[in-house]
Design an enzyme around this catalytic site. Structure first.
Site, PDB file in Angstrom:
ATOM      1  N   SER A   1       4.563   7.099  -4.752  1.00 12.87           N
ATOM      2  CA  SER A   1       3.614   8.147  -4.371  1.00 12.87           C
ATOM      3  C   SER A   1       4.071   8.857  -3.102  1.00 12.87           C
ATOM      4  CB  SER A   1       2.227   7.536  -4.158  1.00 12.87           C
ATOM      5  OG  SER A   1       1.789   6.896  -5.339  1.00 12.87           O
ATOM      6  N   ASN A   2       4.657   8.111  -2.163  1.00 15.49           N
ATOM      7  CA  ASN A   2       5.123   8.719  -0.921  1.00 15.49           C
ATOM      8  C   ASN A   2       6.447   9.454  -1.090  1.00 15.49           C
ATOM      9  OD1 ASN A   2       3.336   7.895   1.566  1.00 15.49           O
ATOM     10  ND2 ASN A   2       3.346   6.159   0.165  1.00 15.49           N
TER      11      ASN A   2
ATOM     12  N   LYS B   1       2.674  -3.845  -8.154  1.00 16.72           N
ATOM     13  CA  LYS B   1       2.341  -3.390  -6.807  1.00 16.72           C
ATOM     14  C   LYS B   1       0.861  -3.071  -6.792  1.00 16.72           C
ATOM     15  CE  LYS B   1       2.830   0.168  -3.329  1.00 16.72           C
ATOM     16  NZ  LYS B   1       3.189   1.565  -3.015  1.00 16.72           N
TER      17      LYS B   1
END
Length: 308
Positions: free
Chosen positions: A47-48, A171
């Protein structure tokens, strides 16, 4: 039966752009600093890493650049994980193949969230099983309700998926320590690795049997995260807790300055490479984001990081 990734500290690396194209020199600088900081692995296109904003060719180039940078600088042992989950089963399968060809070791697959009412437990399990069946790389399940229209996989669903021979971990960015503990006490760590998804519960997760952490704040402070993990592994819990106490405040500061946008602003200012630019519809974080108490907290941690 595929093997789970090694335990430790992983970083969902931010990606840098220049004139709206991949900034390869800055990406290389970032990968090298993270590797020198002691990370176990680098997640490309989490996502980052603005995965949703990249073309297929850019995804491949980002993975190749990461792998080549590690290999050429003596860090070939560092794991490369690629985020590949997209709304379509077919496209996710293709991205997994491309990730393998580009040099990734594992893939991290997000649950599709475009049609939440249609994503029943049965459809979620079907999606991940079909993807894992076809994947040339071992698969980890990415549970992040914030970017999946609120879809939050429960421990029963993840335990069911853990039975698949090519699904080797998860995760958890949902923040549930109870879920993590149920998963670690239901599956052997050698075949299914459970990672905390934020720094603010890295040490609590380790106490509950996690394999470590895959967390955004590692982009700024890899050495501190690696030190926390090492202190815990060596039984120096009090020393690990000193770091964890500050990571809790630091994670919150990163959230308040804008998450990925704030991280890129901080990396650019603190380490001298990369632009804070992000791709639309996101907007770059203003310099003022690094002022006030959030900026003070980050600078305190930077001083500690640089001293290690």
């Amino acid at each position: 039966m595929s093997t789970a990734p090694p335990p430790g500290v992983y970083v969902p690396a931010v990606l840098f752009f220049k004139d709206d194209e991949l900034d390869i020199p800055s990406i290389k600088s970032h990968v090298l600093r993270l590797a020198q900081g002691g990370v176990t692995g680098i997640l490309v296109q989490g996502s980052n890493g603005e995965a949703q904003h990249l073309s297929h060719l850019e995804r491949v180039l980002a993975i190749q650049t990461t792998k080549e940078t590690l290999t050429q600088n003596g860090f070939g042992h560092v794991i490369v994980m690629a985020g590949t989950g997209v709304p379509s089963t077919k496209e996710t399968k293709l991205l997994n193949i491309q990730a393998k060809e580009a040099g990734a070791d594992f893939v991290l697959v997000l649950t599709p969230g475009v049609w939440p009412p249609q994503m029943s437990k049965e459809n979620i399990i079907k999606f991940h099983r079909e993807v894992a069946d076809a994947s040339p790389l071992p698969v980890l399940i990415y549970n992040f309700p914030t970017v999946c229209a609120g879809i939050d996989l429960d421990s029963d669903t993840i335990n069911t998926l853990a039975e698949h021979p090519n699904i080797v971990g998860t995760k958890l960015s949902c923040g549930s320590i109870g879920k993590l503990h149920r998963l670690t006490t239901s599956n052997p760590s050698s075949s299914f690795a459970v990672f905390a998804g934020q720094s603010q519960w890295a040490l609590p997760g380790l106490f509950c049997g996690s394999a470590g952490v895959i967390a955004a704040t590692v982009n700024l402070f890899p050495k501190l995260h690696a030190r926390l993990y090492t202190e815990w592994r060596n039984g120096r819990v009090d020393e690990a807790m000193k770091i964890q106490e500050q990571l809790g405040h630091t994670d919150w500061a990163v959230t308040k300055i804008g998450g990925v946008t704030g991280l890129k602003r901080a990396v650019s200012e603190f380490f001298g490479y990369g632009s804070p630019d992000v791709r639309g519809p996101l907007s770059a974080a203003a310099p003022e984001k690094l002022t006030g108490k959030e900026g003070e907290q980050l600078r305190r941690m930077l001083k500690w990081e640089m001293a290690l």
